[in-house]
Design a protein around this motif. Sequence first.
Motif, PDB file in Angstrom:
ATOM      1  N   ILE A  83     -25.664   6.819  23.894  1.00  0.00           N
ATOM      2  CA  ILE A  83     -26.435   7.148  25.098  1.00  0.00           C
ATOM      3  C   ILE A  83     -25.792   6.521  26.332  1.00  0.00           C
ATOM      4  CG2 ILE A  83     -28.123   5.272  24.940  1.00  0.00           C
ATOM      5  CD1 ILE A  83     -30.193   7.366  25.966  1.00  0.00           C
ATOM      6  N   VAL A  84     -25.270   5.306  26.200  1.00  0.00           N
ATOM      7  CA  VAL A  84     -24.617   4.662  27.338  1.00  0.00           C
ATOM      8  C   VAL A  84     -23.321   5.388  27.690  1.00  0.00           C
ATOM      9  CG1 VAL A  84     -23.554   2.537  28.178  1.00  0.00           C
ATOM     10  CG2 VAL A  84     -25.717   2.437  26.935  1.00  0.00           C
ATOM     11  N   GLU A  85     -22.562   5.809  26.681  1.00  0.00           N
ATOM     12  CA  GLU A  85     -21.352   6.598  26.957  1.00  0.00           C
ATOM     13  C   GLU A  85     -21.699   7.843  27.770  1.00  0.00           C
ATOM     14  OE1 GLU A  85     -19.741   7.445  23.085  1.00  0.00           O
ATOM     15  OE2 GLU A  85     -18.304   5.803  23.210  1.00  0.00           O
ATOM     16  N   ASP A  86     -22.752   8.536  27.361  1.00  0.00           N
ATOM     17  CA  ASP A  86     -23.177   9.742  28.081  1.00  0.00           C
ATOM     18  C   ASP A  86     -23.626   9.413  29.502  1.00  0.00           C
ATOM     19  OD1 ASP A  86     -22.617  11.226  25.812  1.00  0.00           O
ATOM     20  OD2 ASP A  86     -24.708  11.362  25.159  1.00  0.00           O
ATOM     21  N   LEU A  87     -24.398   8.340  29.663  1.00  0.00           N
ATOM     22  CA  LEU A  87     -24.849   7.943  30.996  1.00  0.00           C
ATOM     23  C   LEU A  87     -23.675   7.553  31.896  1.00  0.00           C
ATOM     24  CD1 LEU A  87     -28.012   5.868  30.037  1.00  0.00           C
ATOM     25  CD2 LEU A  87     -27.993   7.987  31.367  1.00  0.00           C
ATOM     26  N   LEU A  88     -22.696   6.870  31.317  1.00  0.00           N
ATOM     27  CA  LEU A  88     -21.509   6.498  32.093  1.00  0.00           C
ATOM     28  C   LEU A  88     -20.774   7.749  32.589  1.00  0.00           C
ATOM     29  CD1 LEU A  88     -20.216   3.511  29.961  1.00  0.00           C
ATOM     30  CD2 LEU A  88     -20.806   3.400  32.382  1.00  0.00           C
ATOM     31  N   LYS A  89     -20.593   8.714  31.709  1.00  0.00           N
ATOM     32  CA  LYS A  89     -19.855   9.930  32.077  1.00  0.00           C
ATOM     33  C   LYS A  89     -20.640  10.827  33.028  1.00  0.00           C
ATOM     34  CE  LYS A  89     -17.182  10.081  27.814  1.00  0.00           C
ATOM     35  NZ  LYS A  89     -17.021  10.743  26.521  1.00  0.00           N
ATOM     36  N   GLN A  90     -21.944  10.946  32.797  1.00  0.00           N
ATOM     37  CA  GLN A  90     -22.750  11.901  33.563  1.00  0.00           C
ATOM     38  C   GLN A  90     -23.311  11.340  34.865  1.00  0.00           C
ATOM     39  OE1 GLN A  90     -25.725  13.259  30.787  1.00  0.00           O
ATOM     40  NE2 GLN A  90     -24.190  13.932  29.321  1.00  0.00           N
ATOM     41  N   LYS A  91     -23.547  10.039  34.923  1.00  0.00           N
ATOM     42  CA  LYS A  91     -24.193   9.487  36.106  1.00  0.00           C
ATOM     43  C   LYS A  91     -23.398   8.357  36.757  1.00  0.00           C
ATOM     44  CE  LYS A  91     -28.556   7.853  37.950  1.00  0.00           C
ATOM     45  NZ  LYS A  91     -29.939   7.553  37.721  1.00  0.00           N
ATOM     46  N   VAL A  92     -23.047   7.349  35.982  1.00  0.00           N
ATOM     47  CA  VAL A  92     -22.438   6.155  36.556  1.00  0.00           C
ATOM     48  C   VAL A  92     -21.080   6.449  37.189  1.00  0.00           C
ATOM     49  CG1 VAL A  92     -21.586   3.823  36.085  1.00  0.00           C
ATOM     50  CG2 VAL A  92     -23.697   4.622  35.002  1.00  0.00           C
ATOM     51  N   LEU A  93     -20.158   7.029  36.438  1.00  0.00           N
ATOM     52  CA  LEU A  93     -18.824   7.274  36.991  1.00  0.00           C
ATOM     53  C   LEU A  93     -18.828   8.249  38.164  1.00  0.00           C
ATOM     54  CD1 LEU A  93     -16.553   7.089  33.827  1.00  0.00           C
ATOM     55  CD2 LEU A  93     -16.853   5.386  35.644  1.00  0.00           C
ATOM     56  N   PRO A  94     -19.601   9.355  38.131  1.00  0.00           N
ATOM     57  CA  PRO A  94     -19.650  10.209  39.325  1.00  0.00           C
ATOM     58  C   PRO A  94     -20.171   9.470  40.564  1.00  0.00           C
ATOM     59  CG  PRO A  94     -20.454  11.430  37.441  1.00  0.00           C
ATOM     60  CD  PRO A  94     -20.278   9.999  37.000  1.00  0.00           C
ATOM     61  N   GLU A  95     -21.190   8.619  40.388  1.00  0.00           N
ATOM     62  CA  GLU A  95     -21.709   7.848  41.523  1.00  0.00           C
ATOM     63  C   GLU A  95     -20.717   6.773  41.957  1.00  0.00           C
ATOM     64  OE1 GLU A  95     -24.413   8.255  43.425  1.00  0.00           O
ATOM     65  OE2 GLU A  95     -24.954  10.055  42.329  1.00  0.00           O
ATOM     66  N   PHE A  96     -20.018   6.203  41.004  1.00  0.00           N
ATOM     67  CA  PHE A  96     -18.980   5.223  41.309  1.00  0.00           C
ATOM     68  C   PHE A  96     -17.865   5.877  42.133  1.00  0.00           C
ATOM     69  CE2 PHE A  96     -14.895   3.240  39.898  1.00  0.00           C
ATOM     70  CZ  PHE A  96     -15.030   2.048  40.580  1.00  0.00           C
ATOM     71  N   ILE A  97     -17.480   7.071  41.756  1.00  0.00           N
ATOM     72  CA  ILE A  97     -16.448   7.804  42.500  1.00  0.00           C
ATOM     73  C   ILE A  97     -16.896   8.043  43.940  1.00  0.00           C
ATOM     74  CG2 ILE A  97     -15.312  10.073  42.700  1.00  0.00           C
ATOM     75  CD1 ILE A  97     -15.289  10.072  39.550  1.00  0.00           C
ATOM     76  N   THR A  98     -18.130   8.472  44.112  1.00  0.00           N
ATOM     77  CA  THR A  98     -18.677   8.696  45.457  1.00  0.00           C
ATOM     78  C   THR A  98     -18.660   7.396  46.255  1.00  0.00           C
ATOM     79  OG1 THR A  98     -20.077  10.490  44.651  1.00  0.00           O
ATOM     80  CG2 THR A  98     -20.724   9.452  46.727  1.00  0.00           C
ATOM     81  N   TRP A  99     -19.099   6.301  45.638  1.00  0.00           N
ATOM     82  CA  TRP A  99     -19.111   5.001  46.301  1.00  0.00           C
ATOM     83  C   TRP A  99     -17.706   4.566  46.680  1.00  0.00           C
ATOM     84  CZ3 TRP A  99     -16.901   0.371  44.568  1.00  0.00           C
ATOM     85  CH2 TRP A  99     -17.257  -0.779  45.291  1.00  0.00           C
ATOM     86  N   GLN A 127     -32.143   4.220  30.041  1.00  0.00           N
ATOM     87  CA  GLN A 127     -31.867   4.762  31.371  1.00  0.00           C
ATOM     88  C   GLN A 127     -30.925   3.827  32.097  1.00  0.00           C
ATOM     89  OE1 GLN A 127     -35.503   5.493  33.471  1.00  0.00           O
ATOM     90  NE2 GLN A 127     -36.320   6.844  31.916  1.00  0.00           N
ATOM     91  N   VAL A 128     -30.328   4.356  33.153  1.00  0.00           N
ATOM     92  CA  VAL A 128     -29.436   3.544  33.956  1.00  0.00           C
ATOM     93  C   VAL A 128     -29.947   3.531  35.400  1.00  0.00           C
ATOM     94  CG1 VAL A 128     -27.807   5.404  34.545  1.00  0.00           C
ATOM     95  CG2 VAL A 128     -27.013   3.054  34.423  1.00  0.00           C
ATOM     96  N   ALA A 129     -29.900   2.364  36.000  1.00  0.00           N
ATOM     97  CA  ALA A 129     -30.279   2.204  37.411  1.00  0.00           C
ATOM     98  C   ALA A 129     -29.027   1.748  38.157  1.00  0.00           C
ATOM     99  CB  ALA A 129     -31.387   1.179  37.551  1.00  0.00           C
TER     100      ALA A 129
END
Length: 134
Positions: A83-99, A127-129
């Motif tokens: 689940i964390v792998e999926d959250l990293l790929k789907q949410k964290v890394l895209p937001e990190f790229i934007t940041w 979930q990830v915040a």
Amino acid sequence: MKLIIEKPKTKRGMSYALQTSLLKEVLEDLQVDNEVLLKYWTPNHFHDGYPIFSCELWLPNQRVNYERYYIQVCPVKSEDKKIVEDLLKQKVLPEFITWLRKIVALPDNSTHFNQGIYFKAFFNNNQVALTSSG
């Protein structure tokens, strides 16, 4: 980009959900020229909402005369890895790229450089915040 990696073994029942190759690909696609210190680390205590990924922009100082990024990746329980792998790929890394794009675009005289510039992802209850500055 110069990538310096520190990756110790994890505690039993824990594993890292972010592959170095995936992060390296993201940084190369963004054409990050700065040095990147990537530290996989295991905190002494795990608690609800601990950071699984964080990045800080370290500004030049008396010892080091260039900017660099300091990224920390924390392990997760083995049963949470998928689940964390999926959250990293789907949410964290895209937001990190934007940041990161936003940070790179800041002018050299930006007042944002007078404060800590960071991006953090916390995992809790499947979930990830995200939180960031800059």
